[in-house]
Enzyme design. Structure first.
Site, short mmCIF file in Angstrom:
data_model
loop_
_atom_site.label_atom_id
_atom_site.label_comp_id
_atom_site.label_asym_id
_atom_site.label_seq_id
_atom_site.Cartn_x
_atom_site.Cartn_y
_atom_site.Cartn_z
N LYS A 223 5.48 -5.32 2.18
CA LYS A 223 4.18 -4.68 1.90
C LYS A 223 3.17 -5.13 2.96
O LYS A 223 3.20 -6.30 3.38
CB LYS A 223 3.72 -5.12 0.50
CG LYS A 223 2.46 -4.45 -0.02
CD LYS A 223 2.19 -4.92 -1.45
CE LYS A 223 0.97 -4.28 -2.07
NZ LYS A 223 0.75 -4.73 -3.46
N SER B 1 0.13 -1.17 -6.70
CA SER B 1 -0.25 -0.90 -5.34
C SER B 1 0.90 -1.00 -4.34
O SER B 1 0.74 -0.57 -3.20
CB SER B 1 -1.36 -1.86 -4.92
OG SER B 1 -0.90 -3.22 -5.00
N SER C 145 1.41 -4.54 -9.94
CA SER C 145 1.64 -3.81 -8.68
C SER C 145 3.06 -3.85 -8.13
O SER C 145 3.38 -3.11 -7.21
CB SER C 145 0.68 -4.30 -7.60
OG SER C 145 -0.61 -3.85 -7.87
#
Lengths: 486, 90
Positions: A75, A150, A174
């Site tokens: 990420k 996210s 997330s």
């Protein structure tokens, strides 16, 4: 056997070279990323360099670790030295870290092949992936629905077989929520289990880096590699004595499985999710576990409590972006340094980030601090105590991960309703507990449904053991858009 | 209700400019979020319970090697003679 073990044995038997394998993944990214938007940066040179290093080791007959040569992604809020790390924000669009996050450096030591950095909601704020400053990632199961967030690009990449596993971060669901929406296994470790050094801060007291993959075995192997004490993060000071991987196949007979009435009977949980989760509980019962019913009404306050604490911490953490030392700097004439800072921040932060900074600043300002922030901290403590009491009666707790399967894109206007989508995931962050999402069914419309297994602090081994036993019993096939991942 | 004066103060503390044509929408949005947060301020809490704290060990305050000056300055848009640079306005 998980994907990582299969790749490991293919590399060892020289059935495939690491370069060939890496090139296959890079070609798939080249082909699909413009449609899926799973990656914000592709690190082809870095990937091939590591792949050649692994091939060289193999040709010399040197031993390699289980994660060596396995193509993976990260990420884009996890720092990678010399590789642009943007948080999918205009603010950090040209930012290149000068150090590695500990979680990544531990994988790097094992010669993990970094394919690239995954798309995400800007600064990890959001649960749809739509708050990214680039095009949002697409849900491989249905492009008209969100991936969740996210860690949206991480879920999209792994589910689409563009990456074997990915590191995400989980502040209020997330990792688990996008894993649930994209049919993956995703672990949020105990707070303090994985170093946060190099994780670009959003809400420091709640967030953890966690792995997302297509099987419990893979998640377990990656967790074992990245967890453990780190002098660079003072909250990460515990060494695990044994690997979670060595406990995956332990017997679960007699384990006490708690179900929370507020979720198992909650009106906000869709009936097909309830049904799928009930089936999981019945499977555990059939395998010799005992079911314990719990009532925890305090959890109904978890979303506003989380929102106040997370926004307060965000307003403080994001105060560092001044346009001077790093990050976006506005151009033009300024009357003062204050104006330079305000203009830089106003031009570079996206709408959701600004909302949370304003909200956080408000709840910390003047008398409001005791009215909102201090009160939220008290309620957070209360939730921790309720979990501590619950774990006297049970070993793990089973809940849905999300109230519904992946929902339609473009629900941005319903800001408060969107927050409530995280109602099942947030309590584990507030109470610092480990929790995993495990795919447990498919909706009538063909979308994955996820179940969440929450454990007591630092009990990742038991959480993953329970997950693995269910995966074996139910003979889960982790579907991806382009076929079952074998 | 958040007054205009209160909102302007929050924006100032946040170091964010809110354009005049966006003011109403952003303020209403913040109000909606605060209404949601009000659930917390009204919730009962076990006041007799003491707060639970977990302590993290602190390291010794010893000087050790850190990032080089060049590394630290490498992401700044403007720097000069080993310092971050901010343009001066006349």
């Amino acid at each position: 056997m998980g994907k990582i073990e299969r790749i490991h044995s293919s590399l060892l038997s020289r059935e495939v070279s690491c370069r060939e394998l890496t090139e296959e993944y890079l070609s798939a990214i080249e082909r699909d990323n413009s449609t899926l938007s799973a990656f914000v940066t592709v690190t082809e040179d870095c990937a091939l360099e590591t792949a050649d290093k692994v091939d060289k080791k193999l040709s010399k007959g040197e031993s390699i670790g289980m994660l060596s040569g396995v193509p993976m992604s990260i990420k884009d809020n996890i720092s990678t030295k010399g590789i642009r790390t943007t948080c999918c924000s205009k603010m950090l669009w040209n930012y290149t870290p000068v150090y590695d996050a500990t979680a990544y450096s531990r994988l790097k030591l094992q010669d993990a092949v970094l394919l690239g950095k995954n798309n995400m909601d800007e600064f990890a704020m959001g649960n749809t992936g739509e708050n990214s400053c680039i095009a949002p990632s697409k849900n491989p199961f249905d492009m008209s629905r969100v991936t969740g967030g996210s860690s949206s690009g991480s879920a999209c990449a792994v589910s689409s077989n563009l990456s074997v596993y990915s590191l995400g971060s989980d502040t209020g669901g997330s990792v688990r929520q996008p894993a649930a929406f994209c049919g993956l296994v995703g672990l949020k470790p105990t707070f303090g289990a994985v170093s946060r050094y190099g994780l670009i801060a959003y809400a420091s007291s709640l967030e953890q880096i966690g792995p997302m993959a297509t099987s419990v075995e893979d998640v377990s192997l990656v967790f074992d590699a990245i967890s453990g004490k780190d002098v660079l993060d003072s909250t990460c000071n515990r060494e695990y004595e044994e690997s979670t991987f060595s406990h995956l196949n332990d017997s679960i007979k007699g384990k006490r499985v708690g179900i929370i009435r507020e979720f198992s009977q909650g009106e906000h949980i869709s009936s097909e999710v309830k049904e799928a989760v009930n089936k999981v509980v019945c499977t555990y019962e059939a395998m010799g576990a005992n079911v314990v019913e719990l009532t925890m009404p305090e959890l109904l306050q978890a979303v506003p409590v989380y929102y106040i604490i997370a926004c307060a911490e965000a307003s403080s953490n994001l105060a560092r972006y001044d346009g001077i030392r790093y990050g976006y700097r506005a151009q033009g004439d300024f009357q003062s340094v204050h104006e330079l800072i305000c203009r830089s921040r106003s031009e570079a932060f996206g709408k959701e980030v600004k909302r949370r900074i304003l909200m956080g600043t408000n709840v910390l300002s003047g008398d409001k601090c005791s009215y909102y922030y201090d009160k939220a901290k008290l309620l957070k403590d209360n939730i921790c105590r309720q979990f501590a009491r619950a774990f006297e009666k049970c070993d793990v707790i089973i809940t849905p991960t999300t109230p519904t399967p992946a929902f339609e894109c473009n629900r941005k206007a319903e800001s408060v309703e969107l927050l409530c989508e995280d109602a099942c995931a947030i309590p584990a962050n507030l109470a610092s507990l480990p929790a995993v999402n495990l795919p447990c069914g498919v909706s009538k419309t063909g979308l994955p449904i996820g179940v969440q297994i929450i454990g007591n602090k630092f009990c990742e081994a038991l959480v993953l053991n329970m997950a693995y036993k269910y995966q074996q019993e139910a003979q889960l096939e982790f579907c991806t858009k382009w076929g079952v991942s074998q | 209700m958040i007054t205009r004066e209160e909102f302007e103060n929050i924006a100032l503390l946040s170091k964010l400019y809110v354009a005049e044509d966006e003011y109403s929408a952003v303020c209403a949005d913040l109000q909606q979020m605060m209404d949601f947060a009000d659930e917390v301020s009204q919730a009962p809490v076990e006041t007799e319970q003491s707060r639970t704290f977990e302590y993290t060990p602190l390291r010794e305050d010893e000087v050790s090697e850190s990032l080089s000056k060049n590394d630290v300055l490498s992401n700044a848009r403007l720097c000069e003679n080993g310092y971050f640079k901010v343009e001066k306005n006349d």
